[in-house]
Structures are given as C-alpha cells and as structure tokens.
Design an enzyme around this catalytic site. Structure first.
Site, PDB file in Angstrom:
ATOM      1  N   SER A   1       0.801  -1.476  -0.050  1.00  0.00           N
ATOM      2  CA  SER A   1      -0.092  -0.071   0.114  1.00  0.00           C
ATOM      3  C   SER A   1       0.880   1.274   0.239  1.00  0.00           C
ATOM      4  CB  SER A   1      -1.074   0.062   1.232  1.00  0.00           C
ATOM      5  OG  SER A   1      -1.923   1.125   1.232  1.00  0.00           O
ATOM      6  N   HIS A   2       0.683   2.154   1.052  1.00  0.00           N
ATOM      7  CA  HIS A   2       1.263   3.437   1.232  1.00  0.00           C
ATOM      8  C   HIS A   2       2.714   3.306   1.618  1.00  0.00           C
ATOM      9  CE1 HIS A   2      -1.116   2.294   4.590  1.00  0.00           C
ATOM     10  NE2 HIS A   2      -0.039   3.076   5.087  1.00  0.00           N
TER      11      HIS A   2
ATOM     12  N   ASP B   1      -2.132   6.642  -3.434  1.00  0.00           N
ATOM     13  CA  ASP B   1      -0.961   5.953  -2.815  1.00  0.00           C
ATOM     14  C   ASP B   1      -0.423   5.112  -3.610  1.00  0.00           C
ATOM     15  OD1 ASP B   1      -2.996   3.994  -2.750  1.00  0.00           O
ATOM     16  OD2 ASP B   1      -2.518   3.239  -0.689  1.00  0.00           O
TER      17      ASP B   1
ATOM     18  N   LYS C   1     -11.447  -0.158  -1.250  1.00  0.00           N
ATOM     19  CA  LYS C   1     -11.529   1.415  -1.346  1.00  0.00           C
ATOM     20  C   LYS C   1     -10.795   1.777  -2.615  1.00  0.00           C
ATOM     21  CE  LYS C   1      -7.489   1.576   1.653  1.00  0.00           C
ATOM     22  NZ  LYS C   1      -7.352   1.236   3.115  1.00  0.00           N
TER      23      LYS C   1
ATOM     24  N   ASP D   1      -0.895   1.722  -3.874  1.00  0.00           N
ATOM     25  CA  ASP D   1      -1.529   0.501  -4.820  1.00  0.00           C
ATOM     26  C   ASP D   1      -2.889   1.391  -5.212  1.00  0.00           C
ATOM     27  OD1 ASP D   1      -2.326   0.975  -2.025  1.00  0.00           O
ATOM     28  OD2 ASP D   1      -3.140  -1.268  -2.212  1.00  0.00           O
TER      29      ASP D   1
ATOM     30  N   ASP E   1      -5.603   2.745  -3.668  1.00  0.00           N
ATOM     31  CA  ASP E   1      -6.805   2.365  -3.131  1.00  0.00           C
ATOM     32  C   ASP E   1      -7.032   3.740  -2.223  1.00  0.00           C
ATOM     33  OD1 ASP E   1      -5.010   2.030  -1.372  1.00  0.00           O
ATOM     34  OD2 ASP E   1      -6.117   0.102  -0.528  1.00  0.00           O
ATOM     35  N   ARG E   2      -6.087   4.582  -1.844  1.00  0.00           N
ATOM     36  CA  ARG E   2      -6.208   5.893  -1.088  1.00  0.00           C
ATOM     37  C   ARG E   2      -6.350   6.883  -1.890  1.00  0.00           C
ATOM     38  NH1 ARG E   2      -2.752   5.477   4.692  1.00  0.00           N
ATOM     39  NH2 ARG E   2      -3.695   3.477   5.192  1.00  0.00           N
TER      40      ARG E   2
HETATM   41  C1  G1P Z   1      -4.028   1.397   8.158  1.00  0.00           C
HETATM   42  C2  G1P Z   1      -5.453   2.511   8.463  1.00  0.00           C
HETATM   43  C3  G1P Z   1      -6.761   1.693   7.954  1.00  0.00           C
HETATM   44  C4  G1P Z   1      -6.559   1.300   6.879  1.00  0.00           C
HETATM   45  C5  G1P Z   1      -5.403   0.133   6.603  1.00  0.00           C
HETATM   46  C6  G1P Z   1      -5.103  -0.297   5.177  1.00  0.00           C
HETATM   47  O1  G1P Z   1      -4.377   0.349   9.143  1.00  0.00           O
HETATM   48  O2  G1P Z   1      -5.503   3.061   9.681  1.00  0.00           O
HETATM   49  O3  G1P Z   1      -7.679   2.542   7.990  1.00  0.00           O
HETATM   50  O4  G1P Z   1      -7.608   0.209   6.115  1.00  0.00           O
HETATM   51  O5  G1P Z   1      -4.101   1.045   6.843  1.00  0.00           O
HETATM   52  O6  G1P Z   1      -4.933   0.649   4.211  1.00  0.00           O
HETATM   53  P1  G1P Z   1      -3.524   0.318  10.468  1.00  0.00           P
HETATM   54  O7  G1P Z   1      -2.071   0.542  10.273  1.00  0.00           O
HETATM   55  O8  G1P Z   1      -3.902   1.596  11.393  1.00  0.00           O
HETATM   56  O9  G1P Z   1      -3.909  -0.799  11.147  1.00  0.00           O
HETATM   57 ZN    ZN Z   2      -3.068   1.497  -0.564  1.00  0.00          ZN
END
Ligand code: G1P
Ligand code: ZN
Length: 543
Positions: free
Chosen positions: A113-114, A277, A376, A279, A281-282
């Site tokens: 992800s990010h 981000d 998302k 991937d 999704d954000r």
């Molecule tokens: C974090 C975000 C959460 C999101 C997840 C995946 O998770 O807070 O809302 O769904 O990344 O993108 P966390 O690191 O808080 O468990």
């Molecule tokens: Zn992501």
C-alpha cells in the site's frame, strides 16, 4: 508439465495483518518465504481446480519476481486461467474490479500500500476472494494456520513469462492472459460517472493537479483524466510507476504529498488537487486553500452522490470505520438512511456491501469507496468529486464550506507515534483498558469524560464478533478520542490517536484545527500517559 513437490519448513511469522502479509523486502527474499505463503493461500481454496485467478501488484520492488513465482505455483495447483496485469501491474481497486468482472475465484495482490518500496522498503501479499474484497478474518486465519503446518509447496519449472506483451500464453495446462490493467477499470468508471460532464468541465478551462506519487495510479489517471477528459498534459504528475516510488513515501496526505499540498495553498493553485497511494486505493483531496479531511470527503460525497449516474437512485446506507469522524453519520441521518460503524480495515465493509446494506463507505485514513468494487478506490473518489464539481458548477472550497454550514464541522486530527517499543505500546493499551470503568465523570482540562469503552463489533450480516478494536473516549463537549495500535506496521508498534470535536455554530466553522483540538489533544496525552510510557513528547506524524 512437471509439477515439483518441494519440501519446505514453516515460517512462524506469516500472520496476515490489517491488509495481508506485509514485511520488509529482505524478509520476503528469504528462500521459500514467498512460495510458502502463496501455497498456503492456495491450500485454503479447495475448489480452485479449473478456476480463474487474478494476479497483479503496485509495481514495487519484487513485484515482477513474485508475479512470476505466483504464476508457476498457480499452474501447479490446478488453476485453469490467470489474468495478470501488463507489467505485473494492477491497482488494488482495479484488481477487485477484474476479479468481479471475470468471475475469478480470487486474486493475489502484491502491495504494501502506502509504505515505502525498494530493496529496503516494504513488500506485501494480499488475497482477495471472489467478491473482489480482502479475505475475511476466517480465511486469513486459515491461511495463517496453514503457514504453520506446511511441509511442501508445488511449483512448475520453466522460464519466466513475458509480462509486458498483451496476449495469451500457457504454462502447462494453465492459460496466462496478460491484460491491459486499465481497460476494465476505466469501463466501470464510465458506467458510474458522468464522463461527458467532466469532459465539458475541462474544456471550459478547469485545471487540476493529480499526484500519482510514482506509484500504480499513474497509468489509470493519465488514461482517464488526460486522454479521456482532455485535461491538460502534465495534469498527472509522477505518473510513471517506479519500484522505489522515486524514493518517496507514497502516502497521500499533507505530509508526504506536501508539494501538491503547498501548490494548493499558493496563489497559483489549480481548481482541484488530488493524489493517491502506492496501490491506488487511497486518495487525498485538496481544494484551493483548503485540505479536505477524508472524513469530510466521505460525508460530502454521500451528500452529493445522487449527481453521479451510478448513484442516481440514492444510497442504501453509509458505513465508516470507527475512528473516522461522525460527519458521514450526519449526512446519513439527513437522508434517512442507516449509518454503520465498523472496525478499522476495509474487509469489514465487505459483508455490508454484499448484503446491499450500504452503498458508500470510508475510513479516515484516506480511504473512500462504494459498492462498485470491494476495495477502497482512490481514483474513483477523485472522479466522484469531479462529477460533483461539474454537476454543481461550484468550486470545491465552496462545496466544503456549504457542507459545514449545513451539517456543522467535525474538526479532526490523527497523531501517529511510529516505531515505538511494542511492549510499551501494549502496556499503554492495557493500562487504558484497565481504567475504562473509572473514566466516565472525570474532568480533564475543560473536558468531561462521558463514555469509555473498547470497541467491539458485531457484524450485522453474519453475527461474527470482533473484539478490542480501539479504545473510545467520549466527552460531554462533543469531542472524542480514540486509541488503537496499527495492524499494518512492519517495525515495532505504531500508536494511532484520533482526536475530533464537533462544532455547529456558524461563526466557529473556520477556526485553526490545532486550536479547536488543543484541549482534546492534551486530554488524550494525559489519559493514556503517552509521553511517559512511549518516551515520545511529540507524535511522529500529524495528519
Ligand atoms: C491503516 C489504516 C486503515 C486502513 C489500513 C489499510 O491500518 O489506519 O484505516 O484500512 O491501513 O490501508 P492500521 O495501520 O491503522 O492498522
Ligand atoms: Zn493502499
């Protein structure tokens, strides 16, 4: 086709977190580490024989290599067909779209992800099920259990596939189709969003900047914003996906997307700014001079969704993760539809979406989505905004201010304490938990605690119960503090503290966020003894 049964021993650390198995790259580079995990996933799909699997990722370091390994293991495990994005790429929402559209049994999405990428960065493997959504708890638990007992994986020998040429090849009995990663997704967007109206908006001189952060959304955003809507070339910046995201942290927030953020605060700001981000999704949404919090963005999209063709019939309901502000609940109440509060993580929206109880959902962590896929979807949120801007003809900053005037404003901030000692983090949460009963009635600064609990979720669809999803403290002054530990970090522990305060008075809607939240921030620190327990006087990231 020869299938080799390779003896292996279990790894003890392959427990999927909030969003799949996420570790530092060198962890995934250990011999058999990827093979074991992929085999464990396949072992939890007993009906996989003859079915279709989707494979793709966000293009980060190891992406191509793990796609190749996954293809060879898939061929040895009886799948009939694999759809893989060209170059090994598929954004997370596009993967969800492809799984659903092509009736796949599931998909393997390679992403952290990010989180930063590159040889020293993070990598991740997620499994999504046939509905296109992240595997639910039951399945991730089964995958984890399988990783603990695995004694062999099955793989087909042979050369790597060409992932760059579109078209169909075979590995043994399995078909490998390299597909355009954008096409199915763009077609879905065309069904939901008023493309002609947005095209007219750009033709009339509307200017925007989209920062793809050298991650996977670049090709999607270029194809839709520039090639389809006719936005000026250069509207999409950092549009080429890179294995290390150009050394950047591909998390779309004012800290990591500060160039875009600064541009939007300046005199020459375009009409609209957005980012996504690693991937895809954000999302981050910025109006000229005004950052739109993800919680507000969800609420504003909900209030105006009927303007987009895909949502013209109205919304069934809205869900938000527990730490997300209550702004969306206020819209749901005004629309006379249900509002749901779920634990953090997109997987908890899946049942509500599948059962048709909700149409839109979102998280404070820059996640917004709808029933069009089961992830998302960053670019979708941007297109929804553009649709609304085109339909109303109003500047983005006006829409936000009008929303606050109608519903009040949920001032909001999140403080992250990253890479703190895991033991200390546990002590802090346990300490809070032990004091929950005695907190109501306590006065801290100018605030009075009225409620304190550990969020427990009972899924309204299947009745499953998820405990300990974050500590919520409510105050009489319409303020709230939430504490939880991250489930996606890869080093130590990350404490997230979410702080919000509601304000409805017309003359108090444009105050500095830090000032409005100062006393709640102070209370959050004192109640949990954050500085003493973590040894940190300041959070590492404030968003
Ligand atoms: C974090 C975000 C959460 C999101 C997840 C995946 O998770 O807070 O809302 O769904 O990344 O993108 P966390 O690191 O808080 O468990
Ligand atoms: Zn992501």
């Amino acid at each position: 086709m020869t299938v080799t049964h390779v003896p292996t021993t279990a790894f003890s650390d392959q427990k999927p977190g909030t969003s799949g198995l996420r570790k530092k790259v060198p962890v995934f580079q250990q011999p058999r580490y990827v093979e074991n995990f992929v085999q464990a996933i396949f072992d939890t799909i007993p009906e996989r024989e003859g079915t279709t699997l989707v494979v793709g990722g966000d293009g980060r370091y190891l992406n191509r290599q793990v796609v190749q390994t996954t293809l060879k293991i898939a061929a040895a495990n009886g799948f009939a067909r694999v759809l893989v994005g060209q170059g090994g790429l598929l954004s997370t929402p596009a993967a969800s779209c492809v799984i659903r559209k092509h009736g796949a049994i599931g998909g393997i999405i390679l992403s952290a992800s990010h989180n930063p990428g590159g040889p020293d960065g993070d990598f991740g493997i997620k499994f999504n099920t046939a509905n296109g959504g992240p595997a639910p708890e039951g399945i991730t638990a089964a995958i984890y259990a399988r990783t603990r007992t695995l004694t062999e994986y099955r793989i087909v020998d042979g050369p790597d596939r060409d992932l760059d040429a579109l078209g169909t090849t075979r590995i043994g009995d399995m078909t490998v189709e390299v597909i355009d990663p954008v096409a199915d997704y763009a077609a879905l967007m065309r069904d939901l969003i008023d493309f002609p109206a947005i095209t007219r908006l750009f033709a009339a001189g509307f200017r925007m900047r989209f920062d793809a952060m050298s991650a996977v959304t670049g090709p999607y955003a270029k194809a839709i914003l520039e090639d389809t809507f006719g936005a000026a070339p250069g509207t999409v910046i950092n549009a080429v996906p890179m294995e290390d995201f150009g050394g950047h942290h591909p998390d779309p927030n004012p800290v990591h997307a500060h160039e875009l953020y600064d541009l939007m605060q300046g005199a020459d700001a375009p009409d609209f700014g957005a980012a996504s981000d690693g991937d895809g999704d954000r999302n981050m949404i910025v109006a000229p001079g005004l950052f739109v919090t993800p919680s507000d963005s969800l609420a504003i999209l909900a209030a105006h969704a009927h303007r987009a063709p895909g949502y013209a019939a109205g919304l069934a309901g809205i869900a938000r993760s527990m730490p997300t502000s209550r702004a969306a609940d206020r819209v749901a109440a005004s629309l006379g539809i249900a509002a749901y509060e779920t634990p953090t993580g997109w997987k908890f929206f899946g049942n509500l979406l599948d059962a048709g109880l909700i149409t839109l959902c979102g998280e404070e962590s820059a996640g917004t989505g709808s029933n069009h896929v089961r992830e998302k979807d960053g670019l979708w949120a941007v297109l929804m905004w553009l649709n609304i801007l085109a339909a109303t003809g109003r500047p983005a900053q006006d829409l936000v201010r009008a929303h606050w005037a109608a519903f009040g404003r949920d001032y909001y901030t999140r403080h992250d304490y990253e890479e703190i000692d895991a033991e200390a983090a546990k002590r802090l949460m346990d300490g809070l938990r032990a004091r929950l009963a005695e907190l109501p009635g306590r006065r801290i600064g100018d605030l009075t605690v009225t409620s304190a609990d550990d969020f427990r979720y009972v899924d309204p669809v299947d009745g499953s119960v998820t405990e300990q999803q974050g500590i919520r403290i409510g105050f009489a002054e319409d303020a709230r503090v939430v504490y939880r530990l991250s489930g996606t970090g890869t080093a130590g522990a990350t404490l997230r503290v979410y702080i919000e305060r509601y304000e409805a008075a017309r003359d108090r809607l444009e105050r500095p966020v830090a000032e409005v939240l100062a006393s709640a921030v102070q209370a959050a620190g004192e109640l949990a003894d954050i500085a003493a327990i973590t040894g940190r006087s300041e959070p590492s990231v404030v968003t």
